[in-house]
Motif scaffolding. Structure first.
Motif, mmCIF file in Angstrom:
data_model
loop_
_atom_site.group_PDB
_atom_site.id
_atom_site.type_symbol
_atom_site.label_atom_id
_atom_site.label_comp_id
_atom_site.label_asym_id
_atom_site.label_seq_id
_atom_site.Cartn_x
_atom_site.Cartn_y
_atom_site.Cartn_z
ATOM 1 N N LEU A 255 -14.883 4.490 -12.337
ATOM 2 C CA LEU A 255 -13.984 5.641 -12.268
ATOM 3 C C LEU A 255 -14.168 6.396 -10.954
ATOM 4 C CD1 LEU A 255 -11.958 6.952 -14.120
ATOM 5 C CD2 LEU A 255 -13.769 8.429 -14.987
ATOM 6 N N ALA A 256 -15.441 6.572 -10.553
ATOM 7 C CA ALA A 256 -15.726 7.290 -9.309
ATOM 8 C C ALA A 256 -15.142 6.548 -8.116
ATOM 9 C CB ALA A 256 -17.228 7.466 -9.139
ATOM 10 N N ILE A 257 -15.336 5.203 -8.117
ATOM 11 C CA ILE A 257 -14.814 4.408 -6.991
ATOM 12 C C ILE A 257 -13.290 4.482 -6.957
ATOM 13 C CG2 ILE A 257 -14.617 2.064 -6.073
ATOM 14 C CD1 ILE A 257 -17.448 1.565 -7.314
ATOM 15 N N LEU A 258 -12.677 4.347 -8.126
ATOM 16 C CA LEU A 258 -11.217 4.438 -8.221
ATOM 17 C C LEU A 258 -10.727 5.795 -7.712
ATOM 18 C CD1 LEU A 258 -8.835 2.753 -9.301
ATOM 19 C CD2 LEU A 258 -9.041 3.990 -11.465
ATOM 20 N N GLY A 259 -11.462 6.854 -8.107
ATOM 21 C CA GLY A 259 -11.079 8.204 -7.697
ATOM 22 C C GLY A 259 -11.086 8.362 -6.187
ATOM 23 N N VAL A 260 -12.128 7.829 -5.535
ATOM 24 C CA VAL A 260 -12.224 7.948 -4.081
ATOM 25 C C VAL A 260 -11.089 7.173 -3.405
ATOM 26 C CG1 VAL A 260 -13.598 7.317 -2.066
ATOM 27 C CG2 VAL A 260 -14.698 8.385 -4.035
ATOM 28 N N ILE A 261 -10.828 5.952 -3.923
ATOM 29 C CA ILE A 261 -9.751 5.144 -3.343
ATOM 30 C C ILE A 261 -8.413 5.870 -3.462
ATOM 31 C CG2 ILE A 261 -8.415 3.004 -3.610
ATOM 32 C CD1 ILE A 261 -11.043 1.666 -4.514
ATOM 33 N N ILE A 262 -8.172 6.422 -4.651
ATOM 34 C CA ILE A 262 -6.897 7.114 -4.879
ATOM 35 C C ILE A 262 -6.773 8.314 -3.958
ATOM 36 C CG2 ILE A 262 -5.665 8.569 -6.544
ATOM 37 C CD1 ILE A 262 -6.768 6.538 -8.683
ATOM 38 N N ASN A 263 -7.879 9.054 -3.831
ATOM 39 C CA ASN A 263 -7.833 10.241 -2.980
ATOM 40 C C ASN A 263 -7.518 9.871 -1.531
ATOM 41 O OD1 ASN A 263 -7.950 13.007 -2.647
ATOM 42 N ND2 ASN A 263 -10.040 12.894 -1.863
ATOM 43 N N TYR A 264 -8.169 8.813 -1.016
ATOM 44 C CA TYR A 264 -7.884 8.385 0.352
ATOM 45 C C TYR A 264 -6.434 7.951 0.490
ATOM 46 C CZ TYR A 264 -12.444 8.655 2.511
ATOM 47 O OH TYR A 264 -13.606 9.128 3.062
ATOM 48 N N ALA A 265 -5.957 7.239 -0.533
ATOM 49 C CA ALA A 265 -4.575 6.772 -0.480
ATOM 50 C C ALA A 265 -3.616 7.959 -0.430
ATOM 51 C CB ALA A 265 -4.270 5.911 -1.702
ATOM 52 N N LEU A 266 -3.923 9.006 -1.217
ATOM 53 C CA LEU A 266 -3.049 10.168 -1.255
ATOM 54 C C LEU A 266 -3.080 10.934 0.067
ATOM 55 C CD1 LEU A 266 -3.802 11.412 -4.862
ATOM 56 C CD2 LEU A 266 -1.648 10.499 -4.035
ATOM 57 N N VAL A 267 -4.263 11.055 0.628
ATOM 58 C CA VAL A 267 -4.379 11.755 1.917
ATOM 59 C C VAL A 267 -3.613 10.987 2.991
ATOM 60 C CG1 VAL A 267 -5.972 12.393 3.753
ATOM 61 C CG2 VAL A 267 -6.540 12.909 1.389
ATOM 62 N N TRP A 268 -3.751 9.657 2.927
ATOM 63 C CA TRP A 268 -3.024 8.812 3.880
ATOM 64 C C TRP A 268 -1.525 9.012 3.717
ATOM 65 C CZ3 TRP A 268 0.458 4.816 2.988
ATOM 66 C CH2 TRP A 268 0.817 4.060 4.114
ATOM 67 N N PHE A 269 -1.097 9.013 2.451
ATOM 68 C CA PHE A 269 0.324 9.179 2.178
ATOM 69 C C PHE A 269 0.808 10.547 2.670
ATOM 70 C CE2 PHE A 269 3.600 10.874 -0.696
ATOM 71 C CZ PHE A 269 4.614 9.978 -0.412
ATOM 72 N N GLU A 270 -0.018 11.566 2.452
ATOM 73 C CA GLU A 270 0.357 12.917 2.872
ATOM 74 C C GLU A 270 0.527 12.982 4.392
ATOM 75 O OE1 GLU A 270 -2.249 15.911 1.391
ATOM 76 O OE2 GLU A 270 -0.833 17.525 1.833
ATOM 77 N N SER A 271 -0.406 12.350 5.113
ATOM 78 C CA SER A 271 -0.309 12.415 6.571
ATOM 79 C C SER A 271 0.902 11.624 7.068
ATOM 80 C CB SER A 271 -1.595 11.910 7.216
ATOM 81 O OG SER A 271 -1.694 10.518 7.051
ATOM 82 N N LYS A 272 1.282 10.572 6.319
ATOM 83 C CA LYS A 272 2.478 9.805 6.698
ATOM 84 C C LYS A 272 3.739 10.637 6.452
ATOM 85 C CE LYS A 272 0.695 6.413 8.348
ATOM 86 N NZ LYS A 272 0.818 6.176 9.749
ATOM 87 N N ALA A 273 3.747 11.333 5.314
ATOM 88 C CA ALA A 273 4.946 12.082 4.938
ATOM 89 C C ALA A 273 5.156 13.297 5.826
ATOM 90 C CB ALA A 273 4.862 12.507 3.475
ATOM 91 N N THR A 274 4.074 13.772 6.445
ATOM 92 C CA THR A 274 4.206 14.950 7.302
ATOM 93 C C THR A 274 3.783 14.594 8.720
ATOM 94 O OG1 THR A 274 2.004 15.661 6.689
ATOM 95 C CG2 THR A 274 3.803 16.559 5.415
ATOM 96 N N TYR A 275 4.203 13.393 9.153
ATOM 97 C CA TYR A 275 3.835 12.876 10.468
ATOM 98 C C TYR A 275 4.201 13.840 11.587
ATOM 99 C CZ TYR A 275 8.789 11.935 10.248
ATOM 100 O OH TYR A 275 10.129 12.097 10.104
ATOM 101 N N TRP A 276 5.217 14.670 11.356
ATOM 102 C CA TRP A 276 5.692 15.543 12.428
ATOM 103 C C TRP A 276 4.847 16.790 12.576
ATOM 104 C CZ3 TRP A 276 6.820 19.920 9.764
ATOM 105 C CH2 TRP A 276 7.216 19.759 8.419
#
Lengths: 286, 279
Positions: A255-276
Motif C-alpha cells: 500500500l505504501a509503495i502504491l501510494g508513493v507511485i500514485i502521488n508521483y504520478a499525480l504530481v507529474w500530471f499536475e505539472s503537465k496540466a499546468t505547463y504554462w
C-alpha cells in the motif's frame, strides 16, 4: 611508458587529466544524490525496522523484520495475490474518483459562476464536508449494501469535496484583469468561459483532483476493511484476523509503495496540466 | 474636423459599502465622486496623454471610453457613435500586461482575432508580423512566465494592435518597467505610431513620458477628477531619443509640471488628512 620522451608539459597533463578521465568514465552511472536525499531517511527507517525485531526490542511475532516482510511481499506478488488485490483496490478508487470528477467539476463551475447558487448551497456543503466520511460508512452500507456500489459511493462522496471546493475557488478567483482584458478584445460570454475562466481555473481544479485522488485511495482501504472480499484493505484485515502477521505487513508495504507511485504520478500530471506556469513550487510529497 | 472621441459631461460615482462611509466636506456619505463633469474631444490621429495625481480617475476615464465601465451620467462618442459596451474598435493595454499565462506570446496576440472569427492562417500571419515588428520573432512560442517584463508588455501592445484598432487606450503601460526598458519602449511605441497614426489615449504618472509622447497633455485635478487644463506640446515629430535632452523638452516639461504640481500637492494633503491613515 618511456619516461624520456614525456616532456614536462605532457607529464603535467597526464597527472591532471588521468584522474578526471577515470571519473568521467563513471559520469553516466553517477546518481545525483542531492535529488534523492530523502532516501536516506527511508534507509534509516528500514534499517531500524530490520534491527529492532532482530535484537529483541520488539517481538518479531508482532513486528517481523523488514527483510521477512519484503520477502513475503515478493512472494505475494509472484503468487499474484497482492497484484490482484492492489488492482481491485485501484479500480474501486478510480471508479469513485472518476465519478466525483464528473459530478463535482461541472457543479463547481455552476457554483463558482452563479453566486446565488452558492449562497443557497454553501451551508449544506460545509456541513456535509465537515462530517467525517468514516462516520457515514454505516449509512452507506445500509443504503447500498455490501457490494461494490457502497464502496464506490463512499469513495465518490469523500473525494468530491476537495474537487468541488477547488473548482469553485478556481472559478471565483480568476483574475478580474483577465476578464477585463478579454472583454476589451470582444470576448462573448462563451469566449470568456472557454478561453479565460476554464484555463485560468485549471490549476486549482487539478490540485483539487490530486487531493481527491489521494483521498480515494485512503478511503477505499478503509471501506475494504469494513466489508469486502477482495482488495488490499481486505488483504490486510484478513491477514490480521488469521494471524498471518508477515502478510499483513506485506500488505501495508504494498500500500505504501502504491501510494508513493500514485502521488508521483499525480504530481507529474499536475505539472503537465499546468505547463504554462513554470516550475511548481510544491514538495513532491505535498 | 470631426472628433475621433468625444467625452460629454461624464460623471462617475462609486458606491462604497455602508460601513465605509467617508467624510466629504462635513457630509457623511458612501458615494465617491470620481469623475466630475469631464468634457474631452480627441482628434483623429492624435496622441493624447492624460496625467493627474493618484486616484484622480484617469483609469476610470479610460475604462469609460473603452466601454468597459458605464458612466453614471454623460456620454462618450466614438466616431459619432455612442459607446455603450466594450468598444471593438479600440485596443487596450494595461499596466499589469494582462497577458493570459496559459497562452504563448503568439496565441496571446491572436486572442482578439479569435473572438472576431478570423481564420487561423490569417491570425497566425498577423500575429507573426506583429511579433517581428516588436523584435520578438524568436519568442512566438514562449509563455509569459518565460518573458521579461519589457517583452511581456511588447506582446501586450502587439496584442492590442492585432485587431487594427482605430483607437488605442493605454493605461500606464510602462509604469511597471525599469527606467531603461521604459525609455526603449517609449521610443518603439512612437516609431510604430509614426507609421500608423492611430489615435492614442495614454494615461501616465510620468511627466517626462507625457511630454515625450504627447501632442496634447490633459492635466486632471485631484479627486474628484476634472480636466484642469490641456497643454499643447510643441515639439517636432518624428521625435527621437535626443529630444529628451533639448531645451524645448525641458520648457514643455516645466509647462506641464507648473499645472500639475498644484494638484499633486492637493492630493497629498488629502491623504494626510484622511482619517485612519495616521500611524
Amino acid at each position: 611508458m618511456p619516461e624520456a620522451i614525456v616532456d614536462r608539459k605532457k607529464e603535467q597533463d597526464l597527472l591532471v587529466v588521468k584522474p578526471i578521465a577515470i571519473f568521467s568514465g563513471w559520469k553516466g552511472f553517477k546518481i545525483n544524490w542531492s535529488n534523492y536525499s530523502g532516501l536516506w531517511a527511508i534507509f534509516a527507517f528500514l534499517g531500524l525496522w530490520e534491527l529492532l525485531p532482530r535484537i529483541g526490542v520488539v517481538d518479531p511475532v508482532y513486528l517481523p523484520t523488514f527483510s521477512e516482510t519484503f520477502k513475503t511481499l515478493i512472494l505475494g506478488i509472484l503468487s499474484g495475490q497482492i497484484l490482484v488485490d492492489a488492482g481491485v483496490s485501484s479500480l474501486r478508487a478510480l471508479g469513485g474518483f472518476a465519478l466525483a470528477m464528473v459530478v463535482a467539476v461541472p457543479l463547481g463551475f455552476l457554483m463558482g459562476r452563479y453566486s446565488q447558487f452558492e449562497k443557497y448551497t454553501d451551508l449544506l456543503i460545509q456541513t456535509l464536508r465537515n462530517t467525517s466520511t468514516f462516520a457515514l460508512f454505516p449509512i452507506f452500507l445500509l443504503l447500498f449494501g455490501l457490494g461494490e456500489t457502497s464502496k464506490i459511493a463512499i469513495i465518490f462522496y469523500a473525494a468530491s469535496w476537495h474537487i468541488l471546493i477547488n473548482t469553485i475557488n478556481g472559478v471565483k478567483n480568476v483574475d478580474p484583469l483577465f476578464i477585463k482584458a478579454a472583454k476589451s478584445m470582444g470576448a462573448t460570454d462563451k469566449d470568456l468561459f472557454h478561453k479565460v475562466i476554464l484555463p485560468a481555473s485549471i490549476p486549482s481544479i487539478v490540485s483539487g483532483a490530486r487531493l481527491g485522488a489521494k483521498i480515494s485511495f485512503m478511503v477505499v482501504i478503509a471501506a475494504e476493511m469494513i466489508g469486502a472480499k477482495s482488495g488490499l484493505g481486505f488483504y490486510i484485515q484478513s491477514s490480521q484476523y488469521n494471524f498471518f502477521i508477515p502478510q499483513m505487513y506485506a500488505g501495508v508495504l504494498a500500500l505504501a509503495i502504491l501510494g508513493v507511485i500514485i502521488n508521483y504520478a499525480l504530481v507529474w500530471f499536475e505539472s503537465k496540466a499546468t505547463y504554462w506556469k513554470g516550475e511548481l513550487d510544491q514538495s513532491i510529497f505535498g | 474636423m470631426a472628433e475621433k472621441v468625444s467625452v460629454e459631461n461624464v460623471n462617475k460615482k462609486f458606491r462604497l459599502k455602508k460601513s465605509q462611509q467617508i467624510n466629504d466636506n462635513g457630509n457623511l456619505t458612501n458615494e465617491i465622486l470620481v469623475l466630475d463633469n469631464v468634457d474631452l474631444k480627441v482628434k483623429p490621429g492624435e496622441f493624447l496623454v492624460v496625467v493627474g495625481p493618484s486616484g484622480c480617475g484617469k483609469s476610470v476615464l479610460l475604462d469609460i471610453i473603452g466601454g468597459l465601465t458605464k458612466p453614471t451620467t454623460g456620454k462618450v462618442f466614438h466616431d459619432n457613435l455612442e459607446v455603450v459596451g466594450p468598444n471593438l474598435k479600440t485596443g487596450y493595454v494595461f499596466q499589469q500586461y494582462a497577458l493570459f499565462p496559459w497562452r504563448t506570446a503568439l496565441s496571446n496576440i491572436e486572442f482578439g482575432l479569435e473572438t472576431r472569427g478570423v481564420p487561423e492562417e490569417e491570425r497566425t500571419k498577423i500575429g507573426k508580423d506583429l511579433l517581428s515588428v516588436f523584435g520578438l520573432s524568436g519568442f512566438a512560442d514562449r509563455f509569459p512566465y518565460q518573458l521579461s517584463g519589457g517583452m511581456q508588455q511588447r506582446v501586450a501592445i502587439a496584442r492590442s494592435l492585432a485587431t487594427d484598432p482605430d483607437l488605442l487606450l493605454m493605461d500606464e503601460p510602462f509604469a511597471a518597467l525599469d527606467a531603461q526598458t521604459r525609455e526603449i519602449l517609449q521610443n518603439q511605441l512612437l516609431k510604430i505610431w509614426d507609421q500608423k497614426r492611430t489615435t492614442v489615449i495614454f494615461v501616465t504618472h510620468g511627466l517626462e513620458e507625457a511630454v515625450f509622447l504627447a501632442d496634447r497633455v490633459v492635466v486632471m485635478t485631484a479627486r474628484p477628477g476634472k480636466i484642469k487644463q490641456i497643454i499643447e506640446i510643441d515639439l517636432p515629430r518624428p521625435r527621437g531619443e535626443d529630444i529628451r535632452a533639448s531645451v524645448e523638452f525641458a520648457i514643455n516639461k516645466e509647462k506641464v509640471w507648473t499645472v500639475l504640481k498644484e494638484e499633486v500637492n492637493k492630493a497629498q494633503k488629502d491623504w494626510e488628512l484622511a482619517p485612519g491613515f495616521s500611524r
